[in-house]
Design a protein around this motif. Structure first.
Motif, PDB file in Angstrom:
ATOM      1  N   LYS A   1      -0.284  -3.902   3.474  1.00 17.84           N
ATOM      2  CA  LYS A   1      -1.675  -3.390   3.849  1.00 17.84           C
ATOM      3  C   LYS A   1      -1.798  -3.111   5.112  1.00 17.84           C
ATOM      4  O   LYS A   1      -2.114  -2.038   5.659  1.00 17.84           O
ATOM      5  CB  LYS A   1      -2.290  -4.039   2.861  1.00 17.84           C
ATOM      6  CG  LYS A   1      -3.700  -4.078   3.036  1.00 17.84           C
ATOM      7  CD  LYS A   1      -4.818  -4.861   2.277  1.00 17.84           C
ATOM      8  CE  LYS A   1      -6.147  -4.568   2.827  1.00 17.84           C
ATOM      9  NZ  LYS A   1      -7.081  -5.651   2.067  1.00 17.84           N
TER      10      LYS A   1
ATOM     11  N   GLN B   1      -2.715   0.257   7.345  1.00 13.28           N
ATOM     12  CA  GLN B   1      -4.016   0.502   7.840  1.00 13.28           C
ATOM     13  C   GLN B   1      -3.788   0.819   9.320  1.00 13.28           C
ATOM     14  O   GLN B   1      -4.368   1.583   9.832  1.00 13.28           O
ATOM     15  CB  GLN B   1      -5.055  -0.741   7.520  1.00 13.28           C
ATOM     16  CG  GLN B   1      -5.203  -0.517   6.130  1.00 13.28           C
ATOM     17  CD  GLN B   1      -6.235  -1.811   5.545  1.00 13.28           C
ATOM     18  OE1 GLN B   1      -5.937  -2.851   6.172  1.00 13.28           O
ATOM     19  NE2 GLN B   1      -6.762  -1.911   4.701  1.00 13.28           N
TER      20      GLN B   1
ATOM     21  N   SER C   1      -4.784   2.151  -1.327  1.00 10.65           N
ATOM     22  CA  SER C   1      -4.735   0.715  -1.841  1.00 10.65           C
ATOM     23  C   SER C   1      -3.640   0.618  -2.882  1.00 10.65           C
ATOM     24  O   SER C   1      -3.633   1.287  -3.715  1.00 10.65           O
ATOM     25  CB  SER C   1      -6.227   0.389  -2.272  1.00 10.65           C
ATOM     26  OG  SER C   1      -5.858  -0.835  -2.993  1.00 10.65           O
TER      27      SER C   1
ATOM     28  N   TYR D   1       0.797  -1.413   0.056  1.00 12.67           N
ATOM     29  CA  TYR D   1       0.001   0.003  -0.124  1.00 12.67           C
ATOM     30  C   TYR D   1       0.746   1.289  -0.028  1.00 12.67           C
ATOM     31  O   TYR D   1       2.358   1.142   0.282  1.00 12.67           O
ATOM     32  CB  TYR D   1      -0.764  -0.139   1.387  1.00 12.67           C
ATOM     33  CG  TYR D   1      -2.256  -0.411   1.179  1.00 12.67           C
ATOM     34  CD1 TYR D   1      -2.460  -1.618   0.240  1.00 12.67           C
ATOM     35  CD2 TYR D   1      -3.336   0.200   1.809  1.00 12.67           C
ATOM     36  CE1 TYR D   1      -3.797  -2.070   0.185  1.00 12.67           C
ATOM     37  CE2 TYR D   1      -4.709  -0.474   1.613  1.00 12.67           C
ATOM     38  CZ  TYR D   1      -4.862  -1.529   0.711  1.00 12.67           C
ATOM     39  OH  TYR D   1      -6.080  -1.698   0.687  1.00 12.67           O
TER      40      TYR D   1
END
Ligand code: ARG
Length: 499
Positions: free
Chosen positions: A198, A202, A216, A129
């Protein structure tokens, strides 16, 4: 003349003996029968914290996170105790098979890594990401062109960033040992985008909500990656046992339980007022004891390294001084000169890494490696200090000793050296003080000294201010006390000088 030759042969013998002891300690390695783990009955696991929720420093100061919980479950099924070692991500692959039995660190299976290690069956799907400041409009590879990118050294994100830099020469890449440092620089505007996995992206987004956001990887065309456990090449028994354990974990619901516990829950604490920061940096879960242990480790390494340094340094000085006595280079003075040149001509960090990864590569005792590396380094400086101390002793002292019937070696030992050591005491104490600060690099060999602890706590609390300033204050106070003691000592010695 004969006794002096004998004296110097003794020096050589001591020198060789010390080297033999160091090397044999390095070669010592116990091995368990079944899985041939480095320590019998224990699975030594390498990881790299600063990668929440997979691995981070938990409240008790030890590595925690999905990977840690996962590998502990695997260990349980293999009947092995699990010991986790936190190190730089970039050092993990090289450590598998010598410092650690396996590595688990959200590590993507790549062809390049497969040349060096074997991988278990994959246990998690991931994708890279991009983490940007809130409000930034970077949404495609083209937007990244010309930006300042960040990645963790040696990761797949690092490889993707390299490609972007190659495609556009205006793009700059900064690599970091740990992600929290990169995130800090992102917030501070020192970098524009971080390429990272990812789930950690997050997690950081949640920790700093309102400041940064995770975009993303689909928008950038990044491909799916798979995490697996890295093992030494050709470890078939271990690898089939681990694969079986992974399959069992997935079947009996343990896997889902730890996914829910770590990945679906939100981790990460962050405090705002300075008092809160102080509490979370020092008080929460007795973190003060981590600083204390770090300080003790720092002192322990510095102390033993200083001993090694003094012993070998004195020998080196005596070897070097044979030149003054013969009026030309001798074998001993040459050896000692070359040694000092090499040590002074190369960075200490490199010497430490060479000791850890090459010379003592079978030693998993980081403290021992650090003591040897710092001791051998310090010896070169001590040698010069003592040599100067010897040369500062009036040459009449040697003549006087000789005319009283002492041999050269005896005069050196009973008359010259004691005075030389006294001359050298202040610079020797300074050497000890530098040693105390230089040990701050032992984080490279997976040790948690005071500096490393401060860094770990700042990445556990996501607030660097209090831990870093706190550690600086601790160093300062300790060194101030030492300098004061040194002053007292010097005055004492001067009092005995009847001049
Ligand atoms: N999945 C990426 C890789 O294998 C990043 C892993 C970083 N892991 C860590 N514990 N810092 O290169």
């Amino acid at each position: 003349m004969k006794t002096s030759t004998r004296f110097f042969s003794w020096i050589m013998v001591c020198f060789i003996a010390v080297s033999i002891v160091c090397l044999s300690l390095a070669g010592y390695e116990a091995r368990a029968a079944e899985f041939k783990t480095i320590e019998p009955g224990v699975l030594t696991v390498g990881t790299s914290t600063g990668f929440p929720p997979f691995e981070y420093i938990g409240d008790d100061g030890n590595p925690d996170g999905f990977d840690v919980a996962f590998i502990k479950e695997v260990g349980k099924r293999l009947g092995l105790k699990v010991k986790v070692q936190d190190m730089e991500f970039n050092a993990l692959v090289a450590s598998v098979g010598n410092k650690t039995d396996v590595a688990i660190a959200g590590m993507t299976v790549t062809d390049e890594r497969k040349q060096a290690v074997d991988f278990s069956d994959p246990y998690y799907d991931a994708v890279q990401y991009v983490l940007v400041r809130k409000g930034s409009n970077m949404r495609s590879i083209n937007d990244l062109h010309g930006a300042t990118l960040a990645a963790q050294l040696g990761t797949t994100g690092n490889l993707l960033a390299d490609d972007i830099v190659k495609a556009n020469s205006q793009t700059v890449l900064k690599t970091y040992d740990r992600f929290p440092e990169a995130v800090n620089d992102l917030k501070a505007g020192r970098v524009d985008a971080i390429i990272l996995d990812k789930t950690p992206a997050q997690t950081f987004e949640r920790i700093y909500s309102g400041e940064i956001e995770a975009v993303s990887g689909d928008e950038f065309g990044f491909e799916v990656e798979k995490y697996a456990v890295a093992m030494p090449k050709g470890s078939n028994q271990l690898s089939s046992a681990i694969n079986k354990a992974i399959a069992d974990l997935k079947n009996d619901g343990t896997y889902d339980r730890i996914i829910n516990e770590y990945i679906n829950a939100d981790g990460g604490e962050r405090s705002n007022t300075i008092v809160d920061q102080f509490v979370s940096a020092f008080i929460t879960s007795n973190r003060w004891s981590m600083y204390l242990n770090g300080l003790l480790l720092t002192m322990q390494i510095a102390f033993f390294a200083a001993l090694v340094g003094i012993v070998i340094g004195t020998l080196l000085a005596l070897m070097r001084i044979t030149k003054n006595h013969k009026g030309k280079n001798t074998i001993l003075s040459l050896i000692s000169g070359i040694y000092i040149d090499i040590i002074r001509g190369t960075p200490l960090v490199l010497q430490l890494l060479i000791m850890w990864f090459i010379i003592m590569k079978n030693s998993k005792d980081g403290v021992l490696v650090a003591v040897v590396a710092f001791g051998l380094n310090s010896a070169a400086y001590v040698a010069e200090i003592i040599r100067a101390g010897i040369l500062a002793v009036d040459s009449g002292q040697m003549e006087a000793g000789r005319s009283m019937g002492f041999t050269r070696a005896q005069t050196m030992r009973y008359i010259v050296l004691p005075q030389a050591l006294k001359n050298s005491l202040p610079p020797l104490c300074n050497e000890f003080i530098s040693l105390l600060k230089e040990t701050a690099i032992v984080g490279y060999v997976a040790l948690s000294d005071l500096t490393r602890v401060a860094n770990q706590i700042s990445s556990a609390t996501y607030q660097p201010f209090v831990p870093l300033i706190g550690a600086a204050v601790i160093y300062f106070v300790v060194i101030k006390i030492l300098t004061l003691l040194l002053g007292v000592l010097e005055r004492r010695l001067r009092r005995s000088d009847i001049r």
